[in-house]
Scaffold this active site. Structure first.
Site, PDB file in Angstrom:
ATOM      1  N   SER A 102      63.929  10.899  37.903  1.00  0.00           N
ATOM      2  CA  SER A 102      65.085  10.071  38.233  1.00  0.00           C
ATOM      3  C   SER A 102      65.685  10.414  39.594  1.00  0.00           C
ATOM      4  O   SER A 102      66.583   9.727  40.062  1.00  0.00           O
ATOM      5  CB  SER A 102      66.155  10.201  37.151  1.00  0.00           C
ATOM      6  N   GLY A 103      65.180  11.449  40.218  1.00  0.00           N
ATOM      7  CA  GLY A 103      65.662  11.807  41.551  1.00  0.00           C
ATOM      8  C   GLY A 103      64.945  11.004  42.636  1.00  0.00           C
ATOM      9  O   GLY A 103      64.105  10.148  42.353  1.00  0.00           O
ATOM     10  N   TYR A 104      65.284  11.293  43.870  1.00  0.00           N
ATOM     11  CA  TYR A 104      64.698  10.529  44.967  1.00  0.00           C
ATOM     12  C   TYR A 104      63.240  10.903  45.213  1.00  0.00           C
ATOM     13  O   TYR A 104      62.409  10.044  45.520  1.00  0.00           O
ATOM     14  CB  TYR A 104      65.502  10.713  46.246  1.00  0.00           C
ATOM     15  N   ALA A 105      62.908  12.182  45.108  1.00  0.00           N
ATOM     16  CA  ALA A 105      61.516  12.585  45.298  1.00  0.00           C
ATOM     17  C   ALA A 105      60.644  11.986  44.197  1.00  0.00           C
ATOM     18  O   ALA A 105      59.565  11.436  44.462  1.00  0.00           O
ATOM     19  CB  ALA A 105      61.408  14.111  45.302  1.00  0.00           C
ATOM     20  N   CYS A 159      60.413  19.293  53.671  1.00  0.00           N
ATOM     21  CA  CYS A 159      60.453  18.165  54.616  1.00  0.00           C
ATOM     22  C   CYS A 159      60.773  18.613  56.040  1.00  0.00           C
ATOM     23  O   CYS A 159      60.033  18.303  56.979  1.00  0.00           O
ATOM     24  CB  CYS A 159      61.412  17.079  54.132  1.00  0.00           C
ATOM     25  N   ASN A 190      61.492  11.800  55.355  1.00  0.00           N
ATOM     26  CA  ASN A 190      61.589  13.016  54.547  1.00  0.00           C
ATOM     27  C   ASN A 190      61.087  12.827  53.123  1.00  0.00           C
ATOM     28  O   ASN A 190      60.600  13.770  52.506  1.00  0.00           O
ATOM     29  CB  ASN A 190      63.039  13.518  54.519  1.00  0.00           C
TER      30      ASN A 190
END
Lengths: 338, 338, 338, 338
Positions: free
Chosen positions: C4-7, C141, C305
């Site tokens: 559920s995170g961005y990564a 990143c 990133n």
């Protein structure tokens, strides 16, 4: 033709990644001799093509015109000898009626006899006409966002015959690749600038394409985004109808559409269409909300003006015209966050 | 002179609100005849002045030159007959040494004999010279952010004689009011563009003004902000010194300065200087952090490039030159949020 | 795991479009039971998957850990029983030396014996080790942007053994998907915030991966962009060397790299690397400029990133590990304008 | 009271620079004990005040309530004993009719008997009532932008009694100083988010304050700006009327207003109201354009939501109430570029 602008650049990006298209030549008077990737730096490493002058154009299966509005119609014979299929991204061949053209664009159409040969390039409304089409006049970006939101509701009679008002929030790329005082970053970055409160030219094609004879009014405002259009459309639902009828109309007409999504979510922060999520994609996201007291319904419609509003729409039309998979070359899902 | 640009417009904004200044005439060749408020719409209702041509300039107590770099020096005699006090916002009279000027700006100085008459317009370093001054060459914006961060430390020997590197993040207004391909909003809004990795012209004035002969290297990057410069400066502290010595140096030199704030906060989200907070203000916020392992110190310096970097600095210099309250006309606190 | 995170979301976007990957399950403790597309709205219409709890994880060929830093290492046994190949997007297994880990992350590594099994996930430096690898610790990143710029020059001795300084301009997505006071839009939108002037944790992996023992210093600044890192790196070239040697070194080492582009253009407005052009792409664009007087060279390195800095890098590693086309699933060219 | 939010912070900024106001105490439960400048970093060097708890409030001439909506009314007795003049920035005392309040805010008003004592804080409509007033309920921000655009036209009968539609583009600061998922920068920076398509609470005060009983419909959209509201209002002009009548109505009603500017310029890029120019100012800029074919008129209204929309409006009301110069403390002209 005219590949150094934003519409042309976006068509190139999509065409270079398309399984059935091969880009063989790109013209630009201004940038002739320069590598395409110098002007469209996202294409570095993707193409070694250089711009050539229009005079050097050779025959091709498909010719795409990404010229300024008003440039294509006067030179159309020049292109007709060179390509079997012609796609025009400008407004020149969208309107069927030369008088309507003259009223909207302020001058007589240079080739009124040809208008009948062109199909208005909107797959959701004119898919059958697009099959095998050889003249495709790609729909306008603001017009597309408005037409796609209203079409099912007007077609199925879910709206009252009352004034409809569409307010478009438009990104800066819609004004093209040439710099101007108005596009100067310090003047534009923080601006919310009403640039067309009344008299928007897309009114003509919106009214041509939509069923019924409702008055439709457009207001266009530029926002700090680069891409994207968010249209909010104010309309009125008859007594006895509710938002379920809006749902039903959208479902009935758009159920099989690969690029229309109904976005109306009860939870979370992404409840309605938002152009933020659509950069680079061919989606048109549609949403709506109703005020039961007044019968007012607010439709929301978001697209990327350069993709579903221009170049992606053109690719989708070409896919239909050639019988290819309709989503070919248009697979990008969009970014989140973005 | 040259009041239609951003530096001129900002000077006008400040001068119109200044208790001891009265703006009597504004020139602009391009906009002559037009109301000032047409070009600087924030001044609607604040002034009825119209631009006139330079040829129509009448005598005045103070003449402020907001002309493009290189334009003031060649025409200086024209202005000297018209005003007792001349403030130049350009780079033309900042450097003392004509050879340094030639090296930095690529051409011979047109009036080298006059250079000695001008005071470098930085109140924190040259307040005494500014008292009663009649020729003020206002400091460069990036240069100011770097000079103010380094001056106390170099003066008091708190830095090693090692290469110092300053990286400036600069807003788009620093490139002026004329539009260009580079300033076109779609190309600039999302950009982080290194526009001067080496060879920045302000290096010359930074080296002229700072004590010692340390090599100082500048890199300039444009950011999506419209105003503001944030400089991060990498330098080295001798063994046995610590961040307390940095604190002490700043306090010793800047304790009485009305527009220098040391920003180094242990809690919250605004711990270091941030140009976001400085739009419209004459502050230079300074901060620092030290890496004890390596002796590296990172100085942070934020200003509004058009105020403390140009027009506000000029007002402050004029206040000193005339013996007025140093903060007169510069009282705006800045906005939060912004 | 932790989708559920961005990564995690970015990995899902790429994996869903990958010709050889099939996403069968996604976990999120916070969002268990909810559709993936509710959290990642760009995936509407792309997947019907719902988040499940980690406890419900079933066996899979590949398990990707997108957990917060520090969470993967302590639970690694839990995952090792479930998947043959494990990719960790966090910092937990990047460092070879447990003492270096402890110094950088402030606590003892919970599984120091396993560190030797993991390959540092940087294809350009460790392609051979990645072939057939089953434990891949995806590179950080900011570290990636610095390592890729410096590696050829340090490997081939084109830099002096002097302090190197890297300044990273970082988008807000790098801080993750959880809101905080610092990420509150009104506080962040106009901000240029130095958030790590000294002491950045990626220093450890940069020093581990780069040849030689040069001191490398990092400063990180958050910018108004959402994605992207632009690193400017200040280094020094020996007497007798010039920018040609930088060119040669990059060409020699990176000639066959599919995702490295050298961007150094004499004309136009896109002369150097700019993260604006890289959103959604797996490119690392590298550029440089030299100050012949001082021997200073400024390297410029731009990535997205979340892609080349995280999820795209991971896909590229998986492609190598499995012997697939290295660019599979990573074909997006990026947008212009954007 | 409640000085740690954005409305409170903006009031502090203005009050600290006001010639007749002296800030003696500021409360914040959350930040009690902390310096005001830690929370409002623009006030560094401007005040040494610290927040105290509400329980520590001492008597004062004027008490300003910057509490969350719904908090003031229930505690009003607590404040009435402490100050002669009370200004409430929330919605609690704006509506005259408790039933309308209940309908709009979903709960019974806790002090309905007091509603009649409060003056709606809009100087342009209620200047006479404000003279000597001791209870001022400051107008809502979106409401203010709509009311000021429509009032002269409805008062003088220049509009048809037809549905009026107002679309507000609102900056992120309008949602307050507390972070949330919706305000997380990566989710908000590029977003155009319709957050209130129908059912906006300000409808009630708009309808209360405007003459006639026209239906007025509000739609609110959040934009990437931090401050500012731009409202475009769609209305209809009777046959035989033209935009001259709009001009006349605005001139007749607003000729002497210090903070209303009619912005309708034929040349240049700043032709209509734009919130970009108003950050920090107390202006309401009004413009309009007419579609002669349909009788549709588009009104445009721009304010800074925190100044003319909240704290500046409150200062203006206080100036009137006390017989001070109406512009005292509100002199800031705004920035250009910005």
């Amino acid at each position: 033709m005219g590949g150094s602008g934003y519409a042309g650049g976006e068509f190139l990006r999509l065409a270079l990644g398309h399984p059935h298209l091969k880009v063989t030549q790109v013209t630009s008077e201004r940038s002739a001799g320069q590598p395409v990737a110098l002007v469209h730096p996202n294409l570095r490493g993707r193409t070694n093509l250089k711009f050539r002058k229009a005079a050097e154009l050779k025959e091709a299966d498909i010719i795409v015109l990404a010229l300024p509005h008003g440039s294509a119609a006067g030179r159309i014979a020049e292109f007709e000898g060179k390509g079997r299929v012609i796609v025009d991204l400008s407004a020149d061949f969208r309107l069927k009626d030369p008088e309507v053209f003259q009223q909207a664009y302020g001058e007589a159409h240079p080739a009124p006899d040809l208008l009948g040969q062109w199909v208005y390039g909107n797959p959701e409304l004119r898919r059958e006409e697009l099959r095998g089409a050889t003249r495709i006049a790609c729909a306008g970006c603001f017009a597309t966002s408005v037409i796609l939101a209203l079409y099912p509701l007007l077609k199925l009679g879910v709206l009252l015959p009352k004034d409809i008002i569409a307010t478009g929030l438009v990104g800066s790329s819609a004004a093209g690749a040439s710099s101007s005082d108005a596009s100067h970053h310090p003047e534009r970055a923080g601006s919310l600038r009403v640039y067309k409160p009344v008299g928007h030219r897309h009114t003509a094609e919106v009214q041509q394409e939509l069923p019924g004879h409702f008055p439709i009014h457009l207001t266009a405002i530029s926002t700090p985004r680069v891409r994207g259009i968010l249209s909010t459309i104010q309309a009125w639902i008859p007594d006895g109808y509710s938002d379920r009828d809006v749902w039903s109309a959208y479902r009935e007409v758009y159920a099989a559409e690969p690029f229309i999504r109904i976005v109306k979510v009860a939870r979370g922060i992404h409840r309605y269409p938002d152009p933020m999520l659509l950069d680079g994609t061919n989606y048109c996201d549609l949403g709506f909300e109703m005020d039961m007291d007044s019968g007012r319904v607010v439709l929301m419609s978001a697209i990327d003006n350069l993709v579903k509003g221009t170049a992606g729409h053109a690719i989708q039309c070409l896919n239909i015209a050639h019988g290819w998979e309709e989503t070919a070359g248009l697979e990008f899902a969009g970014l989140h966050p973005a």
